[in-house]
Design a protein around this motif. Structure first.
Motif, short mmCIF file in Angstrom:
data_model
loop_
_atom_site.label_atom_id
_atom_site.label_comp_id
_atom_site.label_asym_id
_atom_site.label_seq_id
_atom_site.Cartn_x
_atom_site.Cartn_y
_atom_site.Cartn_z
N THR A 122 17.66 3.05 -0.42
CA THR A 122 16.29 3.57 -0.52
C THR A 122 15.39 3.09 0.62
O THR A 122 14.22 3.48 0.68
N VAL A 123 15.89 2.23 1.49
CA VAL A 123 15.07 1.65 2.55
C VAL A 123 14.75 2.70 3.62
O VAL A 123 15.61 3.48 4.03
N ALA A 124 13.50 2.71 4.05
CA ALA A 124 13.10 3.55 5.19
C ALA A 124 13.44 2.78 6.46
O ALA A 124 12.63 2.00 6.97
N TRP A 125 14.65 2.95 6.96
CA TRP A 125 15.11 2.17 8.12
C TRP A 125 14.31 2.53 9.37
O TRP A 125 14.13 1.69 10.25
N GLU A 126 13.85 3.75 9.45
CA GLU A 126 12.92 4.16 10.51
C GLU A 126 11.89 5.10 9.90
O GLU A 126 12.24 5.98 9.11
N GLU A 127 10.65 4.90 10.27
CA GLU A 127 9.60 5.84 9.84
C GLU A 127 8.56 5.99 10.94
O GLU A 127 8.29 5.05 11.68
N ARG A 128 7.99 7.16 11.03
CA ARG A 128 6.93 7.43 11.99
C ARG A 128 5.58 7.38 11.28
O ARG A 128 5.42 7.95 10.21
N ARG A 129 4.63 6.71 11.93
CA ARG A 129 3.28 6.64 11.41
C ARG A 129 2.32 7.15 12.48
O ARG A 129 2.49 6.84 13.67
N PRO A 130 1.31 7.87 12.07
CA PRO A 130 0.29 8.27 13.07
C PRO A 130 -0.52 7.06 13.50
O PRO A 130 -1.03 6.30 12.66
N GLY A 131 -0.59 6.82 14.81
CA GLY A 131 -1.34 5.69 15.31
C GLY A 131 -2.83 5.97 15.39
O GLY A 131 -3.27 7.13 15.35
N ARG A 132 -3.62 4.94 15.53
CA ARG A 132 -5.07 5.07 15.62
C ARG A 132 -5.54 5.51 17.01
O ARG A 132 -6.69 5.85 17.21
N VAL A 139 8.32 2.74 13.30
CA VAL A 139 8.55 1.43 12.69
C VAL A 139 10.02 1.36 12.25
O VAL A 139 10.48 2.18 11.45
N ARG A 140 10.71 0.40 12.81
CA ARG A 140 12.14 0.22 12.53
C ARG A 140 12.38 -1.06 11.74
O ARG A 140 11.70 -2.08 11.96
#
Length: 483
Positions: A122-132, A139-140
């Motif tokens: 269930t781990v999000a090994w990589e995810e993209r987040r919108p930066g400020r 995020v890895r």
């Protein structure tokens, strides 16, 4: 008598660097039942070098997480097939009652392996987040590196697997130092690791003494130390890791309190304390051996506890009816008897037990199950971890006073509250400063729930998603689109 002349280094059996051996002595008979090769500092160097190479250059950290999950599930399946043998080995080498070994050291580790495999899925090994600042942030989750896993003798397989499973699933390589008192179960686990077909260098399992353990902790190629054991040794390890800014997780001692409220049923309380305070003959860090009872009903609870203690069968740990087996060593027997003698000198009232050998047992490192009353929370038997079948009954004058006494400890590992009113019990649970707690039950080490201590009981958490997080680093990658 069995004999093992080789060490498990980097997933393969190898000749040791010295001729030193460990005599495995039965706590029940006092006789040597096996000899195994002992690892020295040079063997630690070999194991760490294998782990370093496997992490830096090998496939394990670079596999898809699903492939590591599959490998851990293979290990769980193999483990399940050898559970009976594992339980018998642990009972023979450290004296745990077979009923305790069958669940906590043979069944529970398989549940841990499966639970951690489920969590890793269930781990999000990589995810993209919108930066400020307009771009995305990737995020890895990446493995912390080479892990030194150091475990004591009292719950050897549960503690090894509790470190090995999340470390492997994270992509780490692992060097396990097993306790010299319990090398036989560790060797069986090594056989299972071979059958699970993990890559070379990923796992080493070394039975070794304190000197080799110190060498492992201080090794410059170790990235994280995960230690379970005494608070005194934990402080030393923390200092060593702090000097080199090495990651560290510590699960240390306890002097936990079972809080009995004035509406609790005495018989149910006594039954709960049999497990909470005396499982594994009292040789558990989570043992709730301070029993806080309402002063107005003190004698009712004391009588129920005395009936329970008096009814425990003491003897051969291989007998399924045995409730209290021997302690792990003569040294531990002497230590626990010393605490009992101190309790009597300090003025606690000995209700049952004492320093003598249990009736009918001429050999073995046994201690009579002991119950003290009239205990003040400032006495040594209330302050220090005894690690034996010794209960101390302490009166309190209401919920506020009970919480105060429970918190008046250097430790904060476990505890429980017993009451007919669940909400009242939860109110107490929220105020006791401890890492784990039970309401109308001993704290249950559920694989889904984080476990660890506050204060001198440790740093960090094991089990649950939090346990896996302890072997992962978070990396942020700023991403700017081209064009």
């Amino acid at each position: 008598m069995t004999e093992q002349k080789r060490l498990f280094i980097g997933g393969r059996w190898a000749d040791p660097s010295t001729g030193q051996v460990i005599d495995v002595v039965s706590p029940h008979t006092g006789q040597v039942i096996a000899t195994v090769a002992a690892a020295g500092p040079a063997d630690v160097d070999r194991a760490v070098a294998k782990a370093r190479t496997a992490f830096d250059e090998g496939p394990w950290p670079r596999l898809a997480p699903a492939e590591r999950v599959a490998a851990v599930r293979r290990l769980a399946s193999l483990y399940r097939q050898r559970r009976r043998e594992m339980a018998q080995l642990i009972t023979s080498e450290m004296g745990a009652p077979i009923s305790f070994s069958k669940f906590s050291q043979a069944t529970l580790p398989t549940l841990l392996l499966d639970a951690y495999a489920d969590i890793a899925g269930t781990v999000a090994w990589e995810e993209r987040r919108p930066g400020r600042f307009g771009g995305d942030i990737l995020v890895r989750k990446e493995p912390v590196g080479v892990v030194a896993a150091i475990v004591p003798w009292n719950m050897p397989q549960f503690l090894i697997v509790g470190k090995l499973a999340p470390a492997l699933l994270a992509g780490c390589t692992v060097v396990v130092k097993s306790a010299p008192q319990t090398p036989l179960d560790a060797q069986l686990l090594a056989e299972l690791v071979i059958e699970a077909d993990l890559p070379e260098g990923v796992v080493s399992i070394l039975p070794a003494d304190v000197e080799a353990g110190r060498h492992l902790v201080g090794h410059p190629d170790v990235d994280k130390v995960s230690f379970t054991g005494s608070t005194a040794v934990g402080r030393e390890i923390a200092a060593t890791c702090g000097a080199s800014l090495k990651r560290v997780g510590l699960e240390l001692g306890g002097r936990s309190a079972a809080v009995v409220l004035d509406d609790a049923d005495p018989t149910a309380v006594a039954k709960g304390i049999e497990l909470a305070g005396l499982m594994n003959s009292g040789q558990t860090c989570v043992a709730q051996t301070r029993v806080l009872v309402p002063a107005a009903r003190h004698d009712e609870y004391l009588d129920a506890l005395a009936t329970m203690v008096e009814g425990l069968q003491v003897g051969d740990p291989a007998d399924p009816a045995t409730g209290i087996g021997p302690l792990v060593s003569r040294r531990q027997q002497d230590r626990v008897r010393g605490h009992i003698a101190d309790g009597q000198r300090e003025g606690a009232r000995l209700v049952l037990g004492g320093t003598g050998q249990p009736d009918g047992l001429d050999t073995g490192w046994y201690v009579r199950p002991t119950l003290f009353a009239d205990v003040d929370n400032g006495m040594r038997i209330a302050r220090e971890e005894i690690f034996g079948p010794v209960l101390s009954v302490i009166p309190h004058h209401g919920d506020e006073d009970a919480v105060r006494i429970a918190n008046d400890s250097d430790y904060g590992l476990s505890g429980s509250v017993w009451t007919a009113d669940t909400e009242r019990g939860l109110a107490v649970a929220r105020r006791v400063r401890t890492g784990s707690y039970g309401v109308n039950q001993p704290y249950t080490m559920d694989p889904a729930a984080p476990f660890g201590g506050m204060k001198a009981s440790g740093i960090g958490r094991e089990l649950g998603p939090e346990g896996l997080d302890g072997y992962l680093e978070s990396k942020s990658v700023s991403v700017a689109e081209v064009g």
